[in-house]
Design an enzyme around this catalytic site. Structure first.
Site, PDB file in Angstrom:
ATOM      1  N   CYS A  12      -0.586   3.688   8.386  1.00 26.52           N
ATOM      2  CA  CYS A  12       0.276   2.573   8.062  1.00 26.52           C
ATOM      3  C   CYS A  12      -0.377   1.181   8.153  1.00 26.52           C
ATOM      4  O   CYS A  12      -0.810   0.764   9.210  1.00 26.52           O
ATOM      5  CB  CYS A  12       1.385   2.664   9.100  1.00 26.52           C
ATOM      6  SG  CYS A  12       2.827   1.833   8.692  1.00 26.52           S
ATOM      7  N   CYS A  72       4.659  -3.584  16.174  1.00 26.35           N
ATOM      8  CA  CYS A  72       4.368  -2.423  17.017  1.00 26.35           C
ATOM      9  C   CYS A  72       2.871  -2.431  17.344  1.00 26.35           C
ATOM     10  O   CYS A  72       2.031  -2.668  16.470  1.00 26.35           O
ATOM     11  CB  CYS A  72       4.767  -1.131  16.313  1.00 26.35           C
ATOM     12  SG  CYS A  72       6.536  -1.058  16.010  1.00 26.35           S
ATOM     13  N   GLU A 107       0.794  -1.230   0.000  1.00 20.67           N
ATOM     14  CA  GLU A 107       0.000   0.000   0.000  1.00 20.67           C
ATOM     15  C   GLU A 107       0.819   1.267   0.000  1.00 20.67           C
ATOM     16  O   GLU A 107       1.914   1.315   0.540  1.00 20.67           O
ATOM     17  CB  GLU A 107      -0.998   0.013   1.145  1.00 20.67           C
ATOM     18  CG  GLU A 107      -0.443  -0.344   2.467  1.00 20.67           C
ATOM     19  CD  GLU A 107      -1.559  -0.396   3.502  1.00 20.67           C
ATOM     20  OE1 GLU A 107      -2.080   0.674   3.831  1.00 20.67           O
ATOM     21  OE2 GLU A 107      -1.887  -1.494   3.955  1.00 20.67           O
ATOM     22  N   CYS A 155       0.240  -0.229  15.391  1.00 26.95           N
ATOM     23  CA  CYS A 155       0.373  -0.161  13.936  1.00 26.95           C
ATOM     24  C   CYS A 155      -0.374  -1.284  13.247  1.00 26.95           C
ATOM     25  O   CYS A 155      -0.204  -2.460  13.585  1.00 26.95           O
ATOM     26  CB  CYS A 155       1.852  -0.201  13.563  1.00 26.95           C
ATOM     27  SG  CYS A 155       2.130  -0.070  11.796  1.00 26.95           S
ATOM     28  N   CYS A 160       5.199  -6.392   8.078  1.00 27.24           N
ATOM     29  CA  CYS A 160       6.339  -5.917   8.863  1.00 27.24           C
ATOM     30  C   CYS A 160       6.599  -6.911   9.986  1.00 27.24           C
ATOM     31  O   CYS A 160       5.659  -7.412  10.596  1.00 27.24           O
ATOM     32  CB  CYS A 160       6.003  -4.541   9.427  1.00 27.24           C
ATOM     33  SG  CYS A 160       7.367  -3.801  10.369  1.00 27.24           S
ATOM     34  N   CYS A 220       3.716   8.270   0.418  1.00 24.26           N
ATOM     35  CA  CYS A 220       4.187   7.439   1.519  1.00 24.26           C
ATOM     36  C   CYS A 220       4.360   6.018   0.960  1.00 24.26           C
ATOM     37  O   CYS A 220       3.404   5.396   0.516  1.00 24.26           O
ATOM     38  CB  CYS A 220       3.149   7.492   2.626  1.00 24.26           C
ATOM     39  SG  CYS A 220       3.515   6.413   3.988  1.00 24.26           S
TER      40      CYS A 220
HETATM   41  N1  SAH Z   1       8.833   1.057  10.522  1.00 20.79           N
HETATM   42  C1  SAH Z   1       9.083   2.448  10.248  1.00 20.79           C
HETATM   43  C2  SAH Z   1       8.259   2.945   9.088  1.00 20.79           C
HETATM   44  C3  SAH Z   1       6.776   2.940   9.359  1.00 20.79           C
HETATM   45  S1  SAH Z   1       6.274   4.549   9.576  1.00 20.79           S
HETATM   46  C4  SAH Z   1       8.859   3.273  11.506  1.00 20.79           C
HETATM   47  O1  SAH Z   1       8.347   2.733  12.479  1.00 20.79           O
HETATM   48  O2  SAH Z   1       9.248   4.431  11.526  1.00 20.79           O
HETATM   49  C5  SAH Z   1       5.490   4.457  11.046  1.00 20.79           C
HETATM   50  C6  SAH Z   1       4.728   5.768  11.254  1.00 20.79           C
HETATM   51  O3  SAH Z   1       3.381   5.604  10.814  1.00 20.79           O
HETATM   52  C7  SAH Z   1       4.638   6.125  12.701  1.00 20.79           C
HETATM   53  O4  SAH Z   1       5.754   6.831  13.160  1.00 20.79           O
HETATM   54  C8  SAH Z   1       3.400   6.972  12.688  1.00 20.79           C
HETATM   55  O5  SAH Z   1       3.767   8.258  12.260  1.00 20.79           O
HETATM   56  C9  SAH Z   1       2.531   6.347  11.637  1.00 20.79           C
HETATM   57  N2  SAH Z   1       1.500   5.450  12.211  1.00 20.79           N
HETATM   58  C10 SAH Z   1       1.449   4.101  12.185  1.00 20.79           C
HETATM   59  N3  SAH Z   1       0.365   3.633  12.803  1.00 20.79           N
HETATM   60  C11 SAH Z   1      -0.313   4.716  13.222  1.00 20.79           C
HETATM   61  C12 SAH Z   1      -1.543   4.894  13.925  1.00 20.79           C
HETATM   62  N4  SAH Z   1      -2.298   3.859  14.304  1.00 20.79           N
HETATM   63  N5  SAH Z   1      -1.930   6.160  14.215  1.00 20.79           N
HETATM   64  C13 SAH Z   1      -1.168   7.230  13.820  1.00 20.79           C
HETATM   65  N6  SAH Z   1      -0.008   7.118  13.144  1.00 20.79           N
HETATM   66  C14 SAH Z   1       0.406   5.888  12.845  1.00 20.79           C
END
Ligand code: SAH
Length: 350
Positions: free
Chosen positions: A338, A118, A94, A121, A114, A107
């Protein structure tokens, strides 16, 4: 599965060498290159000024495209668009386009899922199926430019996947995007975001390009951080902050800290003070993002804090002289955070 090399991953020089090898005139290399990066064709047949025989010869040796768009969503305000692409193995990838007046940001995802799990996420909800190739990352931008007829000005590696666990491919992709002969996106407009893979930050310090670094911090102490980013047990916060300090000394570049605000977890005024103490002295900006609830998981019961709590949090940090933004929620109606669309695909089984 094809084992052909991807044309996108060839430098202009490598393409010229190949054209020479097969005894074709040198201008053919420029023509092919133009079809790939300028006209962005997705089939060899569209390369109209290349003789059919030559097109067929190139097609036998190289792949031109590996992604097809399988789902496209646009937010109600029209400013956020999201695509689910499928690769040749029909796995979902995506990408999101965020349109602002002064920039168009894509993006990009770097993984098929992944491995990091986390908690907040959506990418963690599906299965991790592997890394993306450089071409699969570059194609996300090319396809979006082609479909929307918009020139992409910025790229953030903030989609699905951990860029620094797919370091070589991500850097190759960033270089193709950056190259004037490729997509010509300025290095300062390409940001790689990591959950805190220290070895990656160390390597990244030595790269000659001016690519930007973002760190997903999300908590200002070890105990809280482990709760949201399990890999923080391995890449400890104190070592991470030291690595970032070294990175900024070596590169003299500013870093961005991303900090998801989660109600009752990390958004209290004490958390803001703790965050400031942790990062003070690092040339940085902080990007606070109200938590975007992950539809496929309601077990956490997490939500974004009320706007006045978010504003109080950013206010404390701003008053201490650090640049901080509170990201407007973009694309919540199209699951733009994400991994959310990919999770949807898995849930729906399509
Ligand atoms: N693995 C890398 C790249 C993924 S970017 C990393 O962790 O940096 C991850 C970003 O996506 C997070 O820093 C946040 O900005 C955003 N993100 C992911 N899940 C989210 C959620 N549920 N709510 C808000 N932002 C989210």
């Amino acid at each position: 599965m094809t084992t052909k090399k991807h044309l996108l991953e060839l430098s202009k020089e490598e393409l010229a060498n190949y054209i020479k090898e097969i005894s074709q005139p040198a201008f053919r290399a420029n023509q092919v290159h133009d079809w790939i990066f300028k006209k962005k064709v997705n089939s060899f047949d569209e390369m109209k000024n290349i003789p059919k025989e030559l097109r067929e010869k190139i097609a036998k040796k190289f792949t031109l495209r590996s992604l097809v768009s399988s789902k496209h969503l646009t937010s109600k305000d029209g400013l956020t668009e999201k695509w689910l692409f499928c690769n040749q193995q029909e796995q979902g990838i995506e990408s999101v386009l965020i349109k602002e007046q002064e920039r168009k940001t894509v993006c990009v995802s770097c993984g098929l899922g992944c491995p990091l799990n986390c908690t907040f996420c959506a990418s963690a909800k599906g299965e991790y199926l592997g890394d993306l190739s450089p071409a699969e990352m570059v194609e996300q931008v090319i396809e979006i430019e082609k479909i929307t007829n918009e020139r992409v000005s910025n790229v953030v590696f903030m989609g699905t996947g951990e860029p620094f666990l797919n370091y070589d491919n991500v850097l190759s992709a960033a270089r193709i995007m950056n190259s004037p002969e490729g997509l010509g996106i300025g290095a300062r407009h390409i940001t790689i975001s990591t959950s805190g893979v220290i070895t990656g930050i160390e390597r990244f310090s030595a790269e000659p390009e001016d690519f930007r670094l973002a760190i997903s911090l999300h908590a200002a102490n070890q105990k809280a951080r482990e709760k949201v980013i399990p890999s923080a047990k391995k890449w400890k916060l104190n070592r991470l902050i030291s690595a970032i300090r070294r990175y900024s000394r070596t590169t003299r570049r500013e870093v961005t800290f991303e900090y998801i605000l989660i109600d009752g977890f990390n958004a209290h005024q004490n958390d803001a003070n703790e965050l400031y103490e942790l990062i003070k002295g690092i040339p940085c900006k902080i990007n606070c993002i109200p938590y975007n609830p992950v539809k496929s998981d309601n077990t956490l019961g997490w939500k974004a804090p009320e706007p006045d709590i978010c504003n109080a949090f950013t206010g404390i940090i701003r008053d201490k002289g650090i640049r901080v933004t509170l990201r407007q929620e973009k694309g919540a109606d199209i699951s733009a955070a994400c991994g959310q669309l990919r999770a949807y695909k898995n849930i729906q089984g399509k």
